[in-house]
Design a protein around this motif. Structure first.
Motif, PDB file in Angstrom:
ATOM      1  N   THR A   4       0.833  -1.193   0.000  1.00 12.87           N
ATOM      2  CA  THR A   4       0.000   0.000   0.000  1.00 12.87           C
ATOM      3  C   THR A   4       0.870   1.246   0.000  1.00 12.87           C
ATOM      4  O   THR A   4       1.849   1.332   0.763  1.00 12.87           O
ATOM      5  CB  THR A   4      -0.909   0.036   1.252  1.00 12.87           C
ATOM      6  OG1 THR A   4      -1.707  -1.156   1.291  1.00 12.87           O
ATOM      7  CG2 THR A   4      -1.815   1.252   1.231  1.00 12.87           C
ATOM      8  N   VAL A  62      -6.423  13.320   2.042  1.00 15.85           N
ATOM      9  CA  VAL A  62      -5.885  12.085   2.596  1.00 15.85           C
ATOM     10  C   VAL A  62      -5.049  12.452   3.815  1.00 15.85           C
ATOM     11  O   VAL A  62      -4.236  13.383   3.772  1.00 15.85           O
ATOM     12  CB  VAL A  62      -5.018  11.348   1.551  1.00 15.85           C
ATOM     13  CG1 VAL A  62      -4.343  10.121   2.171  1.00 15.85           C
ATOM     14  CG2 VAL A  62      -5.871  10.947   0.356  1.00 15.85           C
ATOM     15  N   PRO A  67      -3.538   5.458   3.776  1.00 12.85           N
ATOM     16  CA  PRO A  67      -3.363   5.001   2.399  1.00 12.85           C
ATOM     17  C   PRO A  67      -3.784   6.070   1.398  1.00 12.85           C
ATOM     18  O   PRO A  67      -4.773   6.778   1.618  1.00 12.85           O
ATOM     19  CB  PRO A  67      -4.282   3.775   2.314  1.00 12.85           C
ATOM     20  CG  PRO A  67      -4.440   3.315   3.725  1.00 12.85           C
ATOM     21  CD  PRO A  67      -4.419   4.565   4.559  1.00 12.85           C
ATOM     22  N   ARG A  69      -5.591   7.606  -1.636  1.00  9.83           N
ATOM     23  CA  ARG A  69      -6.913   7.326  -2.196  1.00  9.83           C
ATOM     24  C   ARG A  69      -6.859   7.207  -3.709  1.00  9.83           C
ATOM     25  O   ARG A  69      -6.126   7.935  -4.382  1.00  9.83           O
ATOM     26  CB  ARG A  69      -7.861   8.461  -1.793  1.00  9.83           C
ATOM     27  CG  ARG A  69      -9.301   8.305  -2.236  1.00  9.83           C
ATOM     28  CD  ARG A  69     -10.074   9.587  -1.939  1.00  9.83           C
ATOM     29  NE  ARG A  69     -10.108   9.894  -0.512  1.00  9.83           N
ATOM     30  CZ  ARG A  69     -10.037  11.134  -0.010  1.00  9.83           C
ATOM     31  NH1 ARG A  69      -9.891  12.162  -0.816  1.00  9.83           N
ATOM     32  NH2 ARG A  69     -10.081  11.325   1.288  1.00  9.83           N
ATOM     33  N   SER A  96      -8.110   2.526  -2.499  1.00  5.21           N
ATOM     34  CA  SER A  96      -6.780   2.994  -2.141  1.00  5.21           C
ATOM     35  C   SER A  96      -5.751   2.441  -3.115  1.00  5.21           C
ATOM     36  O   SER A  96      -6.019   1.524  -3.894  1.00  5.21           O
ATOM     37  CB  SER A  96      -6.426   2.570  -0.715  1.00  5.21           C
ATOM     38  OG  SER A  96      -6.401   1.157  -0.608  1.00  5.21           O
ATOM     39  N   SER A 101      -7.453  -5.168  -1.229  1.00  8.44           N
ATOM     40  CA  SER A 101      -8.353  -4.353  -0.410  1.00  8.44           C
ATOM     41  C   SER A 101      -9.487  -5.223   0.099  1.00  8.44           C
ATOM     42  O   SER A 101      -9.866  -6.215  -0.544  1.00  8.44           O
ATOM     43  CB  SER A 101      -8.927  -3.182  -1.220  1.00  8.44           C
ATOM     44  OG  SER A 101      -7.907  -2.282  -1.616  1.00  8.44           O
TER      45      SER A 101
END
Length: 338
Positions: A4, A62, A67, A69, A96, A101
């Motif tokens: 991520t 964010v 994470p 977006r 993300s 996810s």
């Protein structure tokens, strides 16, 4: 293990190394009603840059340490939800920048399979950028046959769709783009009546040449000096869907403009800013119309594909340097064979 991108610092100007960090983490077991997906395509959009800044925008920024977006298409790998099975392809919505996810199954719907339509179409004409073009032009621009429509950032994912939809409506369409290659694609493939290379041409003089009867609709994606040149040539009762101001997103100082704002009053121009999420409830309507045109061969689209999740941050600059033709996406993992 998951991967991520995490926002570590708010960028100053362009996104730089260290603003985001690629972090690995273990996958947690699914709960009842949840679905796990593996990202296939990650959408890169100018709004990604807005989300990184601590500014008052249409969505909260964010958070630092959160994470990054982004939207994309993903394949279901595990499911504890009756409505979805492994192998189904879904649009992740505002997800993300992650390889995997976890979602509530109720928030996802499997994409329809359309004969002859590639999966990448759901990132372009049948995705958020296609809906942006469709509703921005049709709902706000309200083009009429015989009118002149000007589109900035015309070779991008949104602009290229706007011009082709305007042509379907019987309009004269002039695009503004940043290279001869893009201008050639606009006129020879996308069917625009004319295209202006703002890097090598006098935009004002070119607009005078290609829009002899003035401009009825300005689909604005760029802002700045180009917008000023278009505003100066608007007709009475013209319409200006304000979709983006990409020329300002990396600015480190306040950006003035437009300098000829008074002409919007003199021409009684309708200016309306909009964000595609405003139209979420009407997406089925837009997708049905766009899918019909696509399957009839009336829409042409290009996809600029960068491979590897690790290349997402550095690839975002392609949007601001005008290097992409069509929709810019990151291929995070192999698309399913069928």
């Amino acid at each position: 293990m998951n991967k991520t991108w995490i926002l570590r610092k708010r960028p100053e100007g362009e996104v730089k190394e260290g603003d985001l960090e690629l972090v690995e983490s273990p996958l947690e077991p699914l709960k009842e009603g949840e679905v796990r997906t593996r990202l296939i395509y990650l959408s890169l959009d100018p709004t990604n840059r807005i989300w990184m800044s601590d500014v008052d925008a249409y969505l909260p920024p964010v958070g630092i340490g959160d994470p990054m977006r982004g939207g994309g298409l993903a394949v279901v790998t595990e499911s504890q939800f009756d409505g979805l099975s492994p192998g189904d392809i879904v649009n992740t919505g505002l997800g993300s920048w992650s390889l995997y996810s976890t979602h509530s199954g109720q928030t996802l719907t499997a994409l329809p399979k359309l004969p002859g339509v590639p999966l990448t179409a759901f990132m372009g004409p049948l995705g958020a950028t296609g809906m942006t073009a469709y509703f921005g032009l049709m709902d706000i621009g309200k083009p009429k046959a015989g009118e002149t429509v000007v589109v900035s950032a015309a070779a991008g994912a949104v602009g290229s769709m706007v011009g082709q939809i305007a042509k379907i409506q019987g309009c004269r369409v002039v695009g503004i783009a940043g290279s001869d290659e893009k201008c050639k694609w606009l006129t020879e493939t996308a069917g625009f009546d004319a295209a202006i290379n703002y890097k090598s041409e006098d935009v004002g003089a070119a607009l005078d040449k290609h829009c002899p009867n003035g401009i009825d609709v300005n689909f604005e994606n760029v802002g700045g000096k180009i917008m000023d040149q278009v505003i100066a040539r608007l007709n009475d009762f013209s319409r200006m869907p304000l979709c983006g101001l990409i020329s300002t997103y990396n600015a480190t100082e306040p950006v003035p403009g437009p300098y000829n704002f008074s002409n919007l009053l003199m021409r009684r121009t309708l200016v309306k800013g909009f964000i595609v999420i405003d139209y979420f409830p009407r997406f089925p309507e837009g997708m049905q119309q766009m899918a019909g045109w696509l399957m009839e061969g009336k829409l042409k689209f290009e996809t600029d594909i960068v491979k590897g999740l690790e290349n997402a941050p550095v690839s975002l600059s392609r949007l601001f340097e005008g290097k992409n033709l069509g929709k810019l996406i990151v291929e995070v993992s192999e698309p399913p064979a069928n």
